[in-house]
Design a protein around this motif. Structure first.
Motif, PDB file in Angstrom:
ATOM      1  N   GLU A  39      13.072 117.891 -66.062  1.00 23.13           N
ATOM      2  CA  GLU A  39      13.712 116.670 -66.585  1.00 23.13           C
ATOM      3  C   GLU A  39      12.670 115.547 -66.541  1.00 23.13           C
ATOM      4  N   ASN A  40      12.988 114.434 -67.202  1.00 21.26           N
ATOM      5  CA  ASN A  40      12.000 113.351 -67.254  1.00 21.26           C
ATOM      6  C   ASN A  40      12.497 112.111 -66.507  1.00 21.26           C
ATOM      7  N   MET A  41      12.079 112.017 -65.245  1.00 24.60           N
ATOM      8  CA  MET A  41      12.510 110.889 -64.415  1.00 24.60           C
ATOM      9  C   MET A  41      11.630 109.657 -64.637  1.00 24.60           C
ATOM     10  N   LEU A  42      10.688 109.754 -65.563  1.00 29.19           N
ATOM     11  CA  LEU A  42       9.853 108.585 -65.858  1.00 29.19           C
ATOM     12  C   LEU A  42      10.417 107.753 -67.011  1.00 29.19           C
ATOM     13  N   GLY A 280      -1.770 113.808 -64.315  1.00 29.59           N
ATOM     14  CA  GLY A 280      -3.179 113.766 -63.880  1.00 29.59           C
ATOM     15  C   GLY A 280      -3.266 113.535 -62.378  1.00 29.59           C
ATOM     16  N   TYR A 281      -2.420 112.633 -61.886  1.00 33.12           N
ATOM     17  CA  TYR A 281      -2.402 112.340 -60.449  1.00 33.12           C
ATOM     18  C   TYR A 281      -2.006 113.591 -59.657  1.00 33.12           C
ATOM     19  N   LEU A 282      -0.903 114.217 -60.111  1.00 30.85           N
ATOM     20  CA  LEU A 282      -0.380 115.384 -59.392  1.00 30.85           C
ATOM     21  C   LEU A 282      -1.389 116.540 -59.420  1.00 30.85           C
ATOM     22  N   MET A 283      -2.025 116.716 -60.555  1.00 26.38           N
ATOM     23  CA  MET A 283      -3.029 117.778 -60.692  1.00 26.38           C
ATOM     24  C   MET A 283      -4.174 117.542 -59.700  1.00 26.38           C
ATOM     25  N   ALA A 284      -4.653 116.310 -59.645  1.00 33.06           N
ATOM     26  CA  ALA A 284      -5.773 115.991 -58.750  1.00 33.06           C
ATOM     27  C   ALA A 284      -5.369 116.236 -57.294  1.00 33.06           C
ATOM     28  N   GLU A 285      -4.143 115.865 -56.954  1.00 31.35           N
ATOM     29  CA  GLU A 285      -3.666 116.072 -55.577  1.00 31.35           C
ATOM     30  C   GLU A 285      -3.554 117.564 -55.260  1.00 31.35           C
ATOM     31  N   LEU A 286      -3.023 118.332 -56.205  1.00 27.01           N
ATOM     32  CA  LEU A 286      -2.859 119.770 -55.969  1.00 27.01           C
ATOM     33  C   LEU A 286      -4.223 120.447 -55.806  1.00 27.01           C
ATOM     34  N   ARG A 321      12.533 123.640 -49.892  1.00 24.89           N
ATOM     35  CA  ARG A 321      13.984 123.388 -49.938  1.00 24.89           C
ATOM     36  C   ARG A 321      14.463 122.866 -48.586  1.00 24.89           C
ATOM     37  N   ASP A 322      13.920 123.435 -47.521  1.00 22.94           N
ATOM     38  CA  ASP A 322      14.295 122.967 -46.177  1.00 22.94           C
ATOM     39  C   ASP A 322      13.899 121.510 -45.974  1.00 22.94           C
ATOM     40  N   LYS A 323      12.882 121.084 -46.707  1.00 24.74           N
ATOM     41  CA  LYS A 323      12.461 119.685 -46.607  1.00 24.74           C
ATOM     42  C   LYS A 323      13.130 118.834 -47.687  1.00 24.74           C
ATOM     43  N   GLY A 324      14.113 119.410 -48.393  1.00 31.51           N
ATOM     44  CA  GLY A 324      14.885 118.637 -49.382  1.00 31.51           C
ATOM     45  C   GLY A 324      14.221 118.519 -50.750  1.00 31.51           C
ATOM     46  N   ILE A 325      13.321 119.462 -51.092  1.00 32.43           N
ATOM     47  CA  ILE A 325      12.659 119.405 -52.408  1.00 32.43           C
ATOM     48  C   ILE A 325      12.845 120.735 -53.132  1.00 32.43           C
ATOM     49  N   GLU A 326      13.373 120.647 -54.360  1.00 31.36           N
ATOM     50  CA  GLU A 326      13.586 121.861 -55.170  1.00 31.36           C
ATOM     51  C   GLU A 326      12.487 121.989 -56.206  1.00 31.36           C
ATOM     52  N   GLU A 348       6.311 108.098 -56.418  1.00 28.07           N
ATOM     53  CA  GLU A 348       6.911 108.255 -55.085  1.00 28.07           C
ATOM     54  C   GLU A 348       7.349 109.715 -54.848  1.00 28.07           C
ATOM     55  N   ASN A 349       8.014 110.282 -55.843  1.00 27.26           N
ATOM     56  CA  ASN A 349       8.470 111.671 -55.691  1.00 27.26           C
ATOM     57  C   ASN A 349       7.298 112.643 -55.643  1.00 27.26           C
ATOM     58  N   ASN A 350       6.296 112.382 -56.479  1.00 29.17           N
ATOM     59  CA  ASN A 350       5.128 113.270 -56.486  1.00 29.17           C
ATOM     60  C   ASN A 350       4.434 113.240 -55.121  1.00 29.17           C
ATOM     61  N   GLN A 351       4.347 112.049 -54.553  1.00 30.31           N
ATOM     62  CA  GLN A 351       3.696 111.923 -53.238  1.00 30.31           C
ATOM     63  C   GLN A 351       4.493 112.661 -52.174  1.00 30.31           C
ATOM     64  N   LYS A 352       5.817 112.518 -52.254  1.00 33.15           N
ATOM     65  CA  LYS A 352       6.680 113.184 -51.281  1.00 33.15           C
ATOM     66  C   LYS A 352       6.478 114.715 -51.357  1.00 33.15           C
ATOM     67  N   PHE A 353       6.425 115.195 -52.602  1.00 33.64           N
ATOM     68  CA  PHE A 353       6.230 116.636 -52.815  1.00 33.64           C
ATOM     69  C   PHE A 353       4.868 117.091 -52.287  1.00 33.64           C
ATOM     70  N   VAL A 354       3.819 116.348 -52.622  1.00 35.66           N
ATOM     71  CA  VAL A 354       2.462 116.742 -52.222  1.00 35.66           C
ATOM     72  C   VAL A 354       2.354 116.775 -50.694  1.00 35.66           C
ATOM     73  N   ARG A 355       2.923 115.755 -50.059  1.00 33.24           N
ATOM     74  CA  ARG A 355       2.890 115.689 -48.583  1.00 33.24           C
ATOM     75  C   ARG A 355       3.576 116.942 -48.004  1.00 33.24           C
TER      76      ARG A 355
END
Ligand code: PLP
Length: 364
Positions: A39-42, A280-286, A321-326, A348-355
């Motif tokens: 989905e597109n949350m942006l 681009g941000y998410l790719m660089a973090e991954l 999932r245990d950390k609340g991310i699907e 914010e969500n991307n950072q939460k996921f990466v962490r």
């Protein structure tokens, strides 16, 4: 009487595999951060909602909607400089996919370029047809010659998803057009994610008599909840699709909102650019996480592989999932061992996921 005895044996196995299980689980925790459905949350929520309220005001709920998405269809034709008879509008591109399989494939064979969106083979099976897989190259690029070599007497259509879900790549235009030109069969190119990619084949669709291009308002325009998509192609092909469609499948609010979205396209282009930036941000973090190998994406999601032998993709999906991310575990698909797909979301969500992912993968 046993109800299962009433099921057509030709589709019993196909349905048994899905019965009682929602492919897109609704059972998951509603408070979870959902990065699994592309989905597109942006898209700005309040901008979209304000427009939706206006759209709802314009609709008389007592009246049936314009048949076959006529209102949205006119707006799409105007925006993209197409004739109205070159477009079919559906209840999501999903409805159009099902209609295409019904009208053109039936009990015949369709080639799907795997690994890809699972609904293609599902709809082909539902029509009692045969879905025959042809595989991508190891780098997830399309091999036109490999596809062409598999075209046989029974082949009715070739289904290509570009950018491909879940691998993320948009295929080289000349490889796709080579198939269109040489296969002598219907070619369906699902461009659900093309707004995030370098090119679209919509302009080509009206030049060939055997090419259908599918687009959706679910991704770039953030209207997944309203269900509206469309298909562009030669008017003869389109007429057959529309002939098979039930008249009121596209609801009035979806049509009104699609029309409004198109008249604000410049604003939506900004939302799309944001997705591309965040990708681009998410790719660089991954790329910076040890044990994770992300793959190039032209869509609003990224596929990545877990290369730490101690954990597989389903362990990682469960831990997230245990950390609340699907996110979506794609490790069960051919060529995608230990791969997962994550939707690009807000910073914010991307950072939460990466962490969370870093903790899981690098944690022990
Ligand atoms: C490749 C592809 N095609 C079609 C769809 C369905 O889109 P719609 O919401 O328009 O039915 C999806 C949804 O995830 C998709 O990934």
């Amino acid at each position: 009487m046993d109800p299962s005895g009433m099921i057509d044996p030709e589709i019993r196995d196909l349905l048994s595999a899905r019965k009682g299980k929602e492919a897109y689980s609704d059972a998951s925790d509603a408070s979870a951060l959902r990065m699994s459905l592309n989905e597109n949350m942006l898209v700005d929520r309040s901008f979209s909602s304000t427009m939706l309220i206006e759209a709802a005001r314009a609709v008389d709920p007592r009246a049936y909607p314009r048949p076959k998405g006529a209102l949205a269809l006119k707006a799409i034709a105007e925006k993209y400089d197409l004739w109205e008879d070159q477009i079919a509008v559906g209840n999501g591109s999903d409805e159009l996919l099902e209609l295409i399989m019904k009208v053109f494939v039936g009990r015949g064979e369709a080639l799907t370029v795997e690994p890809t969106f699972e609904m293609y083979s599902f709809y082909i099976g539902l029509m009692r047809g045969k879905a025959s897989p042809v595989y991508l190259r190891d780098d997830f690029s399309l091999d036109a010659d490999a596809v062409l070599s598999r075209v046989g007497d029974e082949t009715k259509a070739i289904i290509i998803c570009s950018p491909n879900n879940p691998t993320g790549r948009q295929f080289a235009k000349d490889e796709v057009l080579k198939i269109v030109e040489d296969a002598d069969r219907l070619v369906v190119v699902d461009e659900a994610y093309a707004d995030f990619a370098p090119y679209s084949l919509v302009d080509e669709a009206v030049k060939y008599q055997n090419l259908l291009v599918l687009r959706t308002f679910s991704k770039a325009y953030g209207l997944a909840g309203l269900r509206i998509g469309y298909c562009v192609g030669d008017h003869e092909l389109i007429e057959w699709i529309r002939a098979a469609q039930s008249p009121f499948s596209v609801n009035a609010i979806a049509q009104e909102q699609a029309r409004r979205v198109l008249s604000n396209k410049e604003i939506y282009d900004i939302f799309v650019r944001k997705v591309v930036e965040e990708r681009g941000y998410l790719m660089a973090e991954l790329e910076m996480i040890n044990g994770v190998q992300p793959f190039h994406s032209d869509a609003n999601f990224i596929l990545f592989r877990i290369i730490d032998a101690k954990k597989n993709s389903s362990d990682v999906a469960r831990a997230l999932r245990d950390k609340g991310i699907e996110i979506r575990d794609r490790g069960g698909l051919p060529m995608l061992e230990n791969c997962l797909r994550v939707t690009v979301s807000t910073r914010e969500n991307n950072q939460k996921f990466v962490r969370a992912l870093r903790e899981i993968v690098e944690g022990d």
